[in-house]
Scaffold this motif. Structure first.
Motif, PDB file in Angstrom:
ATOM      1  N   ASN A   1       0.872  -1.226  -0.050  1.00  0.00           N
ATOM      2  CA  ASN A   1      -0.007   0.081  -0.061  1.00  0.00           C
ATOM      3  C   ASN A   1       0.952   1.169   0.055  1.00  0.00           C
ATOM      4  O   ASN A   1       0.682   2.150  -0.744  1.00  0.00           O
ATOM      5  N   VAL A   2       1.751   1.266   1.043  1.00  0.00           N
ATOM      6  CA  VAL A   2       2.741   2.494   1.124  1.00  0.00           C
ATOM      7  C   VAL A   2       3.482   2.680  -0.114  1.00  0.00           C
ATOM      8  O   VAL A   2       3.856   3.728  -0.764  1.00  0.00           O
TER       9      VAL A   2
ATOM     10  N   VAL B   1       4.970   6.196  -4.655  1.00  0.00           N
ATOM     11  CA  VAL B   1       5.090   6.303  -6.199  1.00  0.00           C
ATOM     12  C   VAL B   1       4.262   7.649  -6.820  1.00  0.00           C
ATOM     13  O   VAL B   1       4.601   8.466  -7.500  1.00  0.00           O
ATOM     14  N   GLY B   2       2.786   7.558  -6.351  1.00  0.00           N
ATOM     15  CA  GLY B   2       2.072   8.788  -6.783  1.00  0.00           C
ATOM     16  C   GLY B   2       2.021   9.927  -5.923  1.00  0.00           C
ATOM     17  O   GLY B   2       1.324  10.999  -6.094  1.00  0.00           O
TER      18      GLY B   2
ATOM     19  N   PHE C   1       7.150  10.004  -1.341  1.00  0.00           N
ATOM     20  CA  PHE C   1       7.101   9.831   0.006  1.00  0.00           C
ATOM     21  C   PHE C   1       5.590   9.463   0.388  1.00  0.00           C
ATOM     22  O   PHE C   1       4.764   9.861  -0.064  1.00  0.00           O
ATOM     23  N   ALA C   2       5.633   8.528   1.289  1.00  0.00           N
ATOM     24  CA  ALA C   2       4.306   8.146   1.844  1.00  0.00           C
ATOM     25  C   ALA C   2       4.457   7.435   3.256  1.00  0.00           C
ATOM     26  O   ALA C   2       5.559   6.844   3.677  1.00  0.00           O
TER      27      ALA C   2
ATOM     28  N   LYS D   1       9.191   5.107 -12.115  1.00  0.00           N
ATOM     29  CA  LYS D   1       9.673   3.826 -12.601  1.00  0.00           C
ATOM     30  C   LYS D   1      10.678   3.576 -11.553  1.00  0.00           C
ATOM     31  O   LYS D   1      10.608   2.370 -10.927  1.00  0.00           O
ATOM     32  N   GLY D   2      11.713   4.248 -11.469  1.00  0.00           N
ATOM     33  CA  GLY D   2      12.875   4.053 -10.542  1.00  0.00           C
ATOM     34  C   GLY D   2      12.572   3.625  -9.136  1.00  0.00           C
ATOM     35  O   GLY D   2      13.115   3.003  -8.319  1.00  0.00           O
ATOM     36  N   CYS D   3      11.674   4.722  -8.708  1.00  0.00           N
ATOM     37  CA  CYS D   3      11.130   4.857  -7.095  1.00  0.00           C
ATOM     38  C   CYS D   3      10.156   3.349  -6.883  1.00  0.00           C
ATOM     39  O   CYS D   3      10.664   2.721  -5.938  1.00  0.00           O
TER      40      CYS D   3
END
Length: 471
Positions: free
Chosen positions: A14-15, A20-21, A25-26, A50-52
């Motif tokens: 989930n995180v 990514v969006g 950071f989340a 993509k890299g993240c």
């Protein structure tokens, strides 16, 4: 246990999606059930979506190895992820909604939100609850918020663009390479980090031989983790160090910070590292003159770092494996992965501990106090290793360490007993004795008693220079 493990992996998934969006950071918290779980994920700001995602997915897989532990951390070159059953991020309990996910307070308002607020104000005014002034105030507030959000977004975009497109641009280097090497190009240059191209491995990463499209050879260091914490600081320091050129320093050509992991690019030095020749299974035996020249070369390289750069540079990890030898056995100090840049006006620099045990100065190991005298201490240990032909952490019968055994021989006026037995008697006794004494001077517990590296060079090269007695 199975329920807890499944819950952790669900929250990690989930995180990952949220980070990514959400510009990398989340944080997500899921309370109740078997056990509450809190997860934080963060990517370098220079990484694309993509890299993240790729990096966080690897981090999530690595965290499986921490289960069923109550907490785990995964730090890669491009991202960081942590889970725990205790809430460790700064989100208040009342900010968690029914699904256990935190609300993010974002300054950027969407067009829909702006229209909704404005229509609400107008509707209230038509019902007699507001005056025209209220609508004007609301419009002004919304305009300010929109302008502020646009300004912050533009500044962030400008900074990111500058980070990823800045050229080498160092007046000292005058070379045409770019600092920001493309990750894909370095992958191909090393045959996708093929094991056959591996040159060695240290505490910070593995080094591979690479061949660029123009046929030139390079050494690519694949970092195990992010030693800089933030991409901008990392890039700035690489930019500084890349301009350094000295015959006793391995030249840093640049780095790659945009792929799934961070890479450092160095000039290729074809010979082995010093530790492999002195302590390894190499049939090559270094003569006294070769050892003496290597010691002098290392000292001159450190003088350049400490005194001849625009900013004082402290290497922090001087050791035998970080000394490379070229075809003529000229020593080159390598691995600036831990290098720290210090303002010349500052007498000391406190920092997180990094380095190799056995070479770390007492004041740095205990108090985190970093000065150029930390490099002097490590150099002194290295000098004793080179002369004695044994590692500092290898204990001999009747002695506690190489430092202690050399000092005992010094006090007993039997310095030559410390010299590598493989040299037999084929060395000048006085010169060897002086070098051992200099090594002891550099490893004194009090940093005030240690000489500077420029003083060390003078003691090594000036036959008339007096050498103080070590305490």
């Amino acid at each position: 246990m199975e329920g807890f493990n499944s819950k952790v992996m669900d929250v990690i998934g989930n995180v990952t999606e949220k980070a990514v969006g959400n510009e990398g950071f989340a944080v997500v918290g899921q309370r109740g059930g078997v056990e509450s779980v809190y997860v934080l994920a963060q990517c370098w700001r220079t990484m694309g979506e993509k890299g993240c995602r790729d990096c966080l997915e690897v981090a999530g897989k690595n965290l499986r190895g921490c289960l069923p532990g109550k907490q785990g951390r995964a730090m890669l070159a491009g991202c960081y992820m942590r889970y725990s059953t205790e809430k460790f991020f700064d989100v208040q309990e009342d900010e968690l909604n029914g699904n256990g996910e935190p609300h993010f307070h974002i300054v950027f308002l969407s067009h829909g939100s702006l229209i909704f607020i404005l229509v609400s104000c107008i509707f209230s005014w038509t019902m007699g609850g507001f005056t025209v002034l209220a609508v004007m105030v609301a419009g002004m507030v919304l305009s300010v918020l929109s302008l502020f959000g646009f300004t912050k977004a533009y500044q962030r975009l400008q900074k990111k663009t500058a980070m990823t497109s800045a050229p080498v641009g160092t007046s000292k280097s005058q070379h045409k390479n770019r600092l920001n090497f493309k990750y894909e190009m370095l992958e191909k240059a090393t045959d996708f980090f093929n094991a056959s191209r591996k040159l060695g491995q240290g505490g910070a990463g593995s080094v591979f031989k690479g061949t660029l499209p123009d046929g030139s050879n390079i050494a690519v260091k694949r970092l195990f983790f992010n030693t800089r914490q933030w991409a901008d600081n990392f890039f700035t320091e690489v930019n500084l160090i890349s301009g350094i050129q000295h015959k006793n320093l391995v030249r840093l050509l640049g780095c790659s910070i945009e792929g799934p992991e961070s890479l450092l690019v160095y000039e290729y030095v074809p010979n082995k590292s010093l530790d492999k020749i002195i302590f390894g299974c190499s049939e090559q035996v270094l003569s006294w003159q070769q050892r003496f020249d290597i010691i002098c070369g290392i000292a001159e390289g450190l003088v350049y770092l400490h005194d001849s750069c625009s900013e004082k540079i402290i290497h922090r990890d001087i050791k035998s494996s970080n000394i490379l030898l070229d075809e003529d056995l000229t020593p080159k100090i390598a691995d600036f992965g831990l290098a720290g840049c210090v303002d010349p006006d500052k007498s000391h620099h406190s920092t997180g501990i990094a380095g190799t045990l056995g070479y770390m100065a007492p004041e740095y190991l205990v108090r985190g106090q970093l000065t150029d005298k930390a490099d002097v201490y490590a150099f002194g240990v290295l000098v004793l290793e080179i002369v004695c032909g044994r590692k500092n952490h290898v204990f001999m019968e009747g002695s506690s360490s190489i430092l202690n055994s050399v000092y005992q021989n010094y006090r007993a006026n039997t310095n030559t007993k410390s010299v590598d037995a493989i040299l037999k008697s084929e060395y000048p006794e006085r010169e060897a004795s002086n070098v051992l004494q200099i090594g002891l001077l550099c490893t004194q517990a009090s940093l005030a008693l240690r000489p500077s590296m420029s003083e060390v060079v003078q003691m090594l090269t000036d036959k008339e220079c007096s050498i103080p007695s070590p305490k």
